[in-house]
Motif scaffolding. Structure first.
Motif, short mmCIF file in Angstrom:
data_model
loop_
_atom_site.label_atom_id
_atom_site.label_comp_id
_atom_site.label_asym_id
_atom_site.label_seq_id
_atom_site.Cartn_x
_atom_site.Cartn_y
_atom_site.Cartn_z
N PHE A 1 0.68 -1.20 -0.01
CA PHE A 1 -0.46 -0.30 0.47
C PHE A 1 0.95 1.07 -0.28
N PHE A 2 1.69 1.16 -0.20
CA PHE A 2 2.80 2.81 -0.36
C PHE A 2 2.82 3.14 -1.97
N PRO A 3 2.77 4.41 -1.66
CA PRO A 3 1.87 4.54 -3.32
C PRO A 3 2.85 4.68 -4.31
N GLU A 4 3.93 3.90 -3.87
CA GLU A 4 4.71 3.63 -5.62
C GLU A 4 4.16 2.16 -6.13
N ASN A 5 3.51 2.21 -5.05
CA ASN A 5 2.25 0.06 -5.28
C ASN A 5 1.42 0.46 -5.32
N TYR A 6 0.88 1.44 -5.60
CA TYR A 6 -1.03 2.20 -6.01
C TYR A 6 -1.56 0.97 -7.11
N LYS A 7 -2.72 0.41 -6.58
CA LYS A 7 -2.92 -0.33 -7.58
C LYS A 7 -4.96 0.50 -7.57
N GLU A 8 -4.90 0.36 -8.96
CA GLU A 8 -6.41 0.63 -9.27
C GLU A 8 -7.71 0.08 -8.61
N GLY A 9 -8.45 1.11 -7.79
CA GLY A 9 -9.71 -0.18 -6.97
C GLY A 9 -8.94 -0.59 -5.84
N MET A 10 -8.25 -0.60 -5.25
CA MET A 10 -6.74 -0.70 -3.62
C MET A 10 -8.08 0.04 -2.99
N PRO A 11 -8.53 -0.84 -1.81
CA PRO A 11 -9.81 0.47 -0.19
C PRO A 11 -9.20 1.61 0.31
N ILE A 12 -10.18 2.65 0.13
CA ILE A 12 -9.63 3.60 0.95
C ILE A 12 -9.63 3.13 2.69
N ARG A 13 -8.76 3.69 2.92
CA ARG A 13 -8.80 3.03 4.88
C ARG A 13 -9.12 4.58 5.64
N TYR A 14 -9.63 5.41 5.22
CA TYR A 14 -10.62 6.52 6.09
C TYR A 14 -11.08 7.39 4.50
N PHE A 15 -12.59 6.89 5.00
CA PHE A 15 -13.53 7.96 4.21
C PHE A 15 -14.40 8.31 5.12
N PRO A 16 -14.95 9.72 4.17
CA PRO A 16 -14.45 10.58 3.07
C PRO A 16 -12.79 11.05 3.53
N SER A 17 -11.83 11.25 2.27
CA SER A 17 -10.81 11.57 1.69
C SER A 17 -10.91 12.11 0.39
N ASP A 18 -10.10 13.76 0.45
CA ASP A 18 -10.59 14.21 -0.86
C ASP A 18 -9.39 14.38 -1.68
N PHE A 19 -8.54 12.81 -0.97
CA PHE A 19 -7.21 12.98 -1.54
C PHE A 19 -5.69 11.92 -1.00
N ARG A 20 -4.82 11.86 -1.73
CA ARG A 20 -4.59 10.82 -0.90
C ARG A 20 -3.03 10.94 -0.49
N LEU A 21 -2.61 10.54 0.98
CA LEU A 21 -1.60 11.09 1.19
C LEU A 21 -0.70 9.73 2.03
N LEU A 22 0.32 9.46 1.62
CA LEU A 22 1.55 8.36 2.81
C LEU A 22 3.52 9.39 2.36
N ASP A 23 3.40 10.12 3.81
CA ASP A 23 5.23 10.36 3.89
C ASP A 23 5.75 10.07 4.20
N PRO A 24 7.15 10.13 3.71
CA PRO A 24 7.50 10.81 2.78
C PRO A 24 7.74 10.13 0.92
N HIS A 25 6.79 9.07 0.82
CA HIS A 25 7.09 8.55 -1.00
C HIS A 25 6.03 9.24 -1.36
N PHE A 26 6.29 9.02 -3.29
CA PHE A 26 6.14 9.59 -4.05
C PHE A 26 5.38 7.77 -4.83
#
Length: 327
Positions: free
Chosen positions: A207-232
Motif C-alpha cells: 500500500f505504499f504510493p509507488e505500489n498503488y493499484k486502481e481500485g485499492m480500498p480507502i482506509r479513511y473515508f471520506p478523504s478528498d486526496f491521498r497521503l502517505l509521507d514521505p513516499h512518491f
C-alpha cells in the motif's frame, strides 16, 4: 451529511488542489524548542519560547519560490496548539510568546496571495479525554471549528495525521469531514495513510504510493486526496479507489523535508543535516504535477521563528530550475 460523491474525475475542490501544484509545509511548535521530532504531551508550556515569529518571511519565501500554498502545523501529536484556543491550556496562550501563529500566517498568506492549508493531528498525547472516543471527537470538532469558522479566512486544505493510533472508525471521519466542508466547502481534506485496509507487516509495502493499484480500498473515508509521507507515486499513478463497492477519484499529495527527507522540526543539529538536492526536488515536482498530483516541501523555522537561509536558497534554486521563481 456532506460526503464525497463517487466519481471518475476530480470535483471542483480536488481540481483546485491539483491546480495549486506546489506548496510549503511549516513544522513549528513546542518540539522546536526541545530537540525532538515527536513528544508525549508532557513538555512544559513555558518551553515554547520563540524570540520572534517571522510569519511574513515564511510566506514571502514560499511566494518567491513559486509555491502556491502553505500547510502550517496547528497541533502535532503532542497536543500543543499554535492558535488562540479556548479548548485547552496547552497552547500558545499560556506560553512566553502568545502570538497566534495561525493568525499571523493567515495575514501573510492574504498579503502574498498564497493559499492557507492547516495540519492537525488526530492523535493527541496530552488531552485527558483522548481515550473516550465520543468525547474526544467532540473535542476535535470544537478545535476544528475554531480553525475553520472563518476567523482565519479561507482554508484551502486540512491535512489530518496520526490516525494509526486508533482503529479508523473511532475517529468518526464522516463527522469531521461534514464539519470541515460545512464550514469551508472548498477545503480539500485527507487523513494520512489514506489507502489500504487492513494493514499488516506483510501487506504494508503493498500500500505504499509507488505500489498503488486502481481500485485499492480507502482506509479513511471520506478523504478528498491521498497521503502517505514521505513516499512518491509511480509514473502510472492510478486515481480511482474504492469504498463499499463505489469508485472515487483521489489525487495524491507528496510531502518531503528539505533536510534529510524526514527532518520535520528544527533542532540544534538542523543546519548540519544534508539538504535535499535541487535536482531531486525538481524531478519530483515534474513527476507529480504531470500526473495531476501535488508536492509539498517542509522548511522548518528555528527557535527565533525564522527559516534557515540555506533552506530558502535551495528552494530558490529549484524555482530557477523550474522557471517558477517570483520576485
Amino acid at each position: 451529511m456532506i460526503t464525497l460523491a463517487p466519481s471518475d474525475a476530480p470535483n471542483a475542490c480536488q481540481q483546485a488542489q491539483i491546480n495549486r501544484k506546489y506548496g510549503m509545509f511549516i513544522h513549528f511548535g513546542i518540539n522546536t524548542f526541545n530537540d525532538t521530532e515527536w513528544s508525549d504531551g508532557k513538555l512544559p508550556v513555558r518551553s515554547y519560547n520563540p524570540s520572534g515569529i517571522d510569519a511574513d518571511g515564511w510566506i514571502k519565501n514560499a511566494y518567491n519560490a513559486g509555491m502556491n500554498y502553505v500547510i502550517l502545523i496547528t497541533k502535532h501529536h503532542d497536543g500543543f496548539c499554535l492558535w488562540d484556543t479556548t479548548t485547552t491550556s496547552y497552547c500558545v496562550n499560556n506560553s512566553p510568546n502568545k502570538t497566534d501563529v495561525v493568525a499571523a500566517v493567515a495575514t501573510a498568506c492574504k498579503k502574498y496571495g498564497i493559499k492557507l492549508g492547516l495540519y492537525y493531528s488526530l492523535w493527541d498525547r496530552h488531552e485527558k479525554c483522548y481515550k473516550d472516543d465520543t468525547r474526544y471527537v467532540e473535542y476535535m470538532c470544537a478545535q476544528l471549528t475554531e480553525l475553520l469558522d472563518g476567523r482565519y479566512g479561507e482554508i484551502a486544505e486540512l491535512w489530518l495525521d496520526g490516525g494509526w493510533d486508533k482503529r479508523p472508525r473511532k475517529w468518526n471521519v464522516p463527522k469531521i469531514y461534514d464539519l470541515v466542508h460545512t464550514l469551508q466547502p472548498d477545503c480539500a481534506t485527507a487523513v494520512n495513510v489514506t489507502i489500504g485496509y487492513p494493514w499488516t507487516k506483510t501487506t504494508l509495502k503493498k500500500f505504499f504510493p509507488e505500489n498503488y493499484k486502481e481500485g485499492m480500498p480507502i482506509r479513511y473515508f471520506p478523504s478528498d486526496f491521498r497521503l502517505l509521507d514521505p513516499h512518491f507515486t509511480a509514473k502510472n499513478d492510478p486515481k480511482l479507489y474504492t469504498y463499499r463497492g463505489k469508485r472515487y477519484y483521489l489525487p495524491f499529495e507528496a510531502t518531503i523535508c528539505i533536510r534529510n527527507m524526514t527532518n520535520w522540526f528544527w533542532d540544534p543539529g538542523y543546519t548540519s543535516d544534508k539538504l535535499v538536492s535541487k535536482d531531486f526536488i525538481a524531478e519530483k515536482y515534474r513527476l507529480l504535477t504531470s500526473q495531476g498530483n501535488t508536492l509539498v516541501v517542509n522548511v522548518a523555522p528555528n527557535i527565533h521563528g525564522r527559516q534557515e537561509q540555506a533552506d530558502v536558497d535551495r528552494l530558490l534554486e529549484v524555482a530557477d530550475e523550474l522557471g517558477i521563481r517570483r520576485k
